[in-house]
Write a protein that holds these residues in place. Sequence first.
Motif, PDB file in Angstrom:
ATOM      1  N   PHE A 115       0.841  -1.200   0.000  1.00 35.21           N
ATOM      2  CA  PHE A 115       0.000   0.000   0.000  1.00 35.21           C
ATOM      3  C   PHE A 115       0.879   1.254   0.000  1.00 35.21           C
ATOM      4  CE2 PHE A 115      -4.538   0.880   0.884  1.00 35.21           C
ATOM      5  CZ  PHE A 115      -4.481   2.266   0.808  1.00 35.21           C
ATOM      6  N   LYS A 116       1.933   1.235   0.795  1.00 31.99           N
ATOM      7  CA  LYS A 116       2.846   2.381   0.868  1.00 31.99           C
ATOM      8  C   LYS A 116       3.493   2.650  -0.484  1.00 31.99           C
ATOM      9  CE  LYS A 116       7.134   3.942   3.048  1.00 31.99           C
ATOM     10  NZ  LYS A 116       8.236   3.586   3.979  1.00 31.99           N
ATOM     11  N   SER A 117       3.886   1.588  -1.186  1.00 28.64           N
ATOM     12  CA  SER A 117       4.546   1.745  -2.478  1.00 28.64           C
ATOM     13  C   SER A 117       3.604   2.345  -3.514  1.00 28.64           C
ATOM     14  CB  SER A 117       5.051   0.385  -2.971  1.00 28.64           C
ATOM     15  OG  SER A 117       5.989  -0.147  -2.067  1.00 28.64           O
ATOM     16  N   LEU A 118       2.369   1.853  -3.530  1.00 28.47           N
ATOM     17  CA  LEU A 118       1.379   2.395  -4.460  1.00 28.47           C
ATOM     18  C   LEU A 118       1.113   3.865  -4.164  1.00 28.47           C
ATOM     19  CD1 LEU A 118      -1.044  -0.644  -4.515  1.00 28.47           C
ATOM     20  CD2 LEU A 118       0.307   0.171  -6.440  1.00 28.47           C
ATOM     21  N   TYR A 119       1.064   4.193  -2.891  1.00 35.26           N
ATOM     22  CA  TYR A 119       0.885   5.601  -2.504  1.00 35.26           C
ATOM     23  C   TYR A 119       2.051   6.444  -3.011  1.00 35.26           C
ATOM     24  CZ  TYR A 119       1.890   9.660   0.328  1.00 35.26           C
ATOM     25  OH  TYR A 119       2.255  10.915   0.722  1.00 35.26           O
ATOM     26  N   GLN A 120       3.279   5.936  -2.856  1.00 32.41           N
ATOM     27  CA  GLN A 120       4.447   6.696  -3.294  1.00 32.41           C
ATOM     28  C   GLN A 120       4.407   6.974  -4.789  1.00 32.41           C
ATOM     29  OE1 GLN A 120       7.611   4.179  -1.557  1.00 32.41           O
ATOM     30  NE2 GLN A 120       8.241   5.957  -0.368  1.00 32.41           N
ATOM     31  N   ILE A 121       3.953   5.991  -5.573  1.00 33.07           N
ATOM     32  CA  ILE A 121       3.844   6.186  -7.023  1.00 33.07           C
ATOM     33  C   ILE A 121       2.823   7.274  -7.330  1.00 33.07           C
ATOM     34  CG2 ILE A 121       3.080   5.110  -9.179  1.00 33.07           C
ATOM     35  CD1 ILE A 121       4.355   2.492  -8.133  1.00 33.07           C
ATOM     36  N   ILE A 122       1.691   7.241  -6.637  1.00 32.27           N
ATOM     37  CA  ILE A 122       0.664   8.271  -6.830  1.00 32.27           C
ATOM     38  C   ILE A 122       1.208   9.640  -6.432  1.00 32.27           C
ATOM     39  CG2 ILE A 122      -1.482   9.146  -5.793  1.00 32.27           C
ATOM     40  CD1 ILE A 122      -2.675   6.438  -6.025  1.00 32.27           C
ATOM     41  N   GLN A 123       1.949   9.687  -5.327  1.00 36.12           N
ATOM     42  CA  GLN A 123       2.489  10.961  -4.859  1.00 36.12           C
ATOM     43  C   GLN A 123       3.488  11.532  -5.850  1.00 36.12           C
ATOM     44  OE1 GLN A 123       5.246  11.064  -1.569  1.00 36.12           O
ATOM     45  NE2 GLN A 123       4.197  12.814  -0.649  1.00 36.12           N
ATOM     46  N   ILE A 124       4.381  10.677  -6.367  1.00 34.16           N
ATOM     47  CA  ILE A 124       5.370  11.130  -7.340  1.00 34.16           C
ATOM     48  C   ILE A 124       4.672  11.709  -8.569  1.00 34.16           C
ATOM     49  CG2 ILE A 124       7.155  10.382  -8.963  1.00 34.16           C
ATOM     50  CD1 ILE A 124       7.951   8.266  -6.835  1.00 34.16           C
ATOM     51  N   THR A 125       3.659  10.999  -9.052  1.00 28.85           N
ATOM     52  CA  THR A 125       2.935  11.443 -10.239  1.00 28.85           C
ATOM     53  C   THR A 125       2.236  12.777  -9.986  1.00 28.85           C
ATOM     54  OG1 THR A 125       2.529   9.108 -10.751  1.00 28.85           O
ATOM     55  CG2 THR A 125       1.264  10.735 -11.982  1.00 28.85           C
ATOM     56  N   SER A 126       1.643  12.898  -8.810  1.00 27.42           N
ATOM     57  CA  SER A 126       0.940  14.136  -8.449  1.00 27.42           C
ATOM     58  C   SER A 126       1.902  15.308  -8.359  1.00 27.42           C
ATOM     59  CB  SER A 126       0.211  13.941  -7.121  1.00 27.42           C
ATOM     60  OG  SER A 126      -0.484  15.103  -6.762  1.00 27.42           O
ATOM     61  N   ILE A 127       3.053  15.097  -7.740  1.00 24.25           N
ATOM     62  CA  ILE A 127       4.050  16.164  -7.602  1.00 24.25           C
ATOM     63  C   ILE A 127       4.542  16.608  -8.978  1.00 24.25           C
ATOM     64  CG2 ILE A 127       6.401  16.683  -6.834  1.00 24.25           C
ATOM     65  CD1 ILE A 127       5.816  14.859  -4.408  1.00 24.25           C
ATOM     66  N   SER A 128       4.784  15.639  -9.848  1.00 24.35           N
ATOM     67  CA  SER A 128       5.294  15.981 -11.172  1.00 24.35           C
ATOM     68  C   SER A 128       4.294  16.817 -11.958  1.00 24.35           C
ATOM     69  CB  SER A 128       5.636  14.706 -11.957  1.00 24.35           C
ATOM     70  OG  SER A 128       4.469  13.979 -12.276  1.00 24.35           O
ATOM     71  N   SER A 129       3.013  16.501 -11.833  1.00 23.27           N
ATOM     72  CA  SER A 129       1.987  17.256 -12.553  1.00 23.27           C
ATOM     73  C   SER A 129       1.901  18.680 -12.030  1.00 23.27           C
ATOM     74  CB  SER A 129       0.627  16.570 -12.410  1.00 23.27           C
ATOM     75  OG  SER A 129       0.176  16.611 -11.072  1.00 23.27           O
ATOM     76  N   ALA A 130       2.143  18.860 -10.740  1.00 26.25           N
ATOM     77  CA  ALA A 130       2.060  20.198 -10.135  1.00 26.25           C
ATOM     78  C   ALA A 130       3.142  21.121 -10.679  1.00 26.25           C
ATOM     79  CB  ALA A 130       2.176  20.093  -8.625  1.00 26.25           C
ATOM     80  N   GLN A 131       4.274  20.539 -11.096  1.00 27.09           N
ATOM     81  CA  GLN A 131       5.365  21.366 -11.601  1.00 27.09           C
ATOM     82  C   GLN A 131       4.965  22.112 -12.874  1.00 27.09           C
ATOM     83  OE1 GLN A 131       8.332  21.547  -9.827  1.00 27.09           O
ATOM     84  NE2 GLN A 131       7.180  20.306  -8.388  1.00 27.09           N
ATOM     85  N   LYS A 132       4.115  21.484 -13.684  1.00 24.45           N
ATOM     86  CA  LYS A 132       3.741  22.097 -14.964  1.00 24.45           C
ATOM     87  C   LYS A 132       2.241  22.334 -15.073  1.00 24.45           C
ATOM     88  CE  LYS A 132       7.770  20.528 -17.526  1.00 24.45           C
ATOM     89  NZ  LYS A 132       8.306  19.984 -18.786  1.00 24.45           N
ATOM     90  N   PHE A 133       1.568  22.355 -13.934  1.00 24.71           N
ATOM     91  CA  PHE A 133       0.133  22.638 -13.888  1.00 24.71           C
ATOM     92  C   PHE A 133      -0.666  21.701 -14.800  1.00 24.71           C
ATOM     93  CE2 PHE A 133       2.658  26.511 -13.426  1.00 24.71           C
ATOM     94  CZ  PHE A 133       2.294  26.917 -12.162  1.00 24.71           C
ATOM     95  N   ASP A 134      -0.198  20.483 -14.940  1.00 29.50           N
ATOM     96  CA  ASP A 134      -0.847  19.521 -15.832  1.00 29.50           C
ATOM     97  C   ASP A 134      -1.492  18.429 -14.993  1.00 29.50           C
ATOM     98  OD1 ASP A 134      -1.680  17.844 -17.821  1.00 29.50           O
ATOM     99  OD2 ASP A 134       0.320  17.104 -18.329  1.00 29.50           O
ATOM    100  N   TYR A 135      -2.747  18.648 -14.613  1.00 29.19           N
ATOM    101  CA  TYR A 135      -3.464  17.694 -13.764  1.00 29.19           C
ATOM    102  C   TYR A 135      -4.388  16.786 -14.568  1.00 29.19           C
ATOM    103  CZ  TYR A 135      -1.747  20.480  -9.878  1.00 29.19           C
ATOM    104  OH  TYR A 135      -0.938  21.118  -8.981  1.00 29.19           O
ATOM    105  N   TRP A 136      -4.786  17.263 -15.714  1.00 32.13           N
ATOM    106  CA  TRP A 136      -5.762  16.516 -16.506  1.00 32.13           C
ATOM    107  C   TRP A 136      -5.219  15.154 -16.932  1.00 32.13           C
ATOM    108  CZ3 TRP A 136     -10.781  16.951 -17.492  1.00 32.13           C
ATOM    109  CH2 TRP A 136     -11.321  16.187 -18.528  1.00 32.13           C
ATOM    110  N   ASN A 137      -3.967  15.129 -17.365  1.00 28.41           N
ATOM    111  CA  ASN A 137      -3.400  13.903 -17.930  1.00 28.41           C
ATOM    112  C   ASN A 137      -3.105  12.822 -16.896  1.00 28.41           C
ATOM    113  OD1 ASN A 137      -3.401  14.691 -20.667  1.00 28.41           O
ATOM    114  ND2 ASN A 137      -1.594  15.961 -20.325  1.00 28.41           N
TER     115      ASN A 137
END
Length: 498
Positions: A216-238
């Motif tokens: 569960f922790k690993s899956l959360y980390q993947i989601i967190q990484i993806t979310s952080i990366s999208s925030a850098q370029k304001f790209d949440y839709w994709n």
Amino acid sequence: MINLKEILNTFSDEQQQDLLLYLDKKNKRKDAKNCQLVKLIVSDNLSSVEISNKLYGKQNKAALHALRKRLFQSLIDFTANMSMKEENSIDIKLIKYILSARNFLQKGQIKVGYQILDKTIIIANEHQLFPILNEIYHTKIQFAHLNQNLNLEEVIVLFKENQQQLLVEENLNIAYAQIRKSLIDYQHKKSNLDIKKLIEDVLLKQNITISSSLSFKSLYQIIQITSISSAQKFDYWNIEQFLIDTYQIIKNHSSKDKQVYYHIETLYLISNVLFRNKKFKESQQYLELMLFYMKENKQKYFNDFATKHDLLLSLNLNYSKNQVVAIELLEPYIKKKNIDIVSQLDLSLTLIVFYYQHNALEKAQNLFSKFYHTDKWYIEKAGIVWTIKKNLIEILLQIDLGNIDLVDSRLKSFKRNYFLNLTEFNQERVIAYLQLVEIYYKNPEIATSKEFYDKVEKSFNWIDRNKEDVFMMSFYAWLKAKMNKQDVYLVTLDLIKG
């Protein structure tokens, strides 16, 4: 010097009281001053000189330094004990079981030792604690020659399977660290970076694929990484569908009830992405689920997430025509203590925007005056994206307040400090936006002209309304309100509604 005030401010009021009780019980001398020092640090913004005078009636640098060192050591012991009672209770419990089992095995109590290990395996598997399972299997194999009833080959197979799981976990931890480090460099050192490619390359290098076999922790980390990366370029839709699909794996995960903390974090991240994509109803549904798990286990994690939950809820309310309720939800937080600095900054800036949209400009200005640190400090604490947003909001606010000299200096400073960053973020739209704001500021009557309207249309290459970030649209709403001579909040809601 260790900042004791910063450490103590992370404690809740209840935890601070527990600390004082802990110190009082620990004190062997009646004249110990550690409790008094804690109270002085927490209650006042006193200098070292003032603290020394209050404690000793004079300047005594050596004694104060020694007292601070002892208090810091006590803080380490206290937080360690607190962690053992709370976050790591299962881990500590199982480690005690393993130590107990080894003690029995070393004394020849083989049956009892293996019974304890078998019980420990069941609990460790429930919580997917692969490092602890590794120790259990290691112990079973170590004493296998004393247990004639043990199927050694079966234990070896289980041991090797667990080692593979542990390797996956460690590889993901490495990937997580590498990606987060690169993102920090991207923020602070202004380095060029293709974030999507970075994540793909790092996960591929570590042989990581997303499946229910991950913890569960690993899956959360993947989601967190993806979310952080999208925030850098304001790209949440994709990333929205990816997050929701990944959550479907988590939602039915065998250990979801054992790893509630990461479950709550995941729900928050998904809710945030849905909000940024203007799906307010769906976002609030995930917030309701988040609140449900916050209240589980006697509200064990409620205080950890209350601020984040309420901030995101207030944003959803504000953009769902419930602005007054949103303001009322946030206002009590401004005077609250024991809130981490990043959350406090987010709360304050969000409330400033709410006040601004509510035409309460003086309230917005009064709250903004509390941002007295340098931009370098804010970048270190909250990141460059937050700092850019803060500066943009201040420019718009000062224009509407009519503070001409301040607007000029802020515009020059923003161009000098952030235009390069915005280019690196592929956010030339923000540069174009600020240039239009400057045109309006220097010649307000032009805002309603066809010439200015055509210039605005040519300056932006807007993506589909559904895909556009809600905050980006909020900034544009200010400009459109000037062009149409309408209320900025109503224009904002109209733009978002589409």
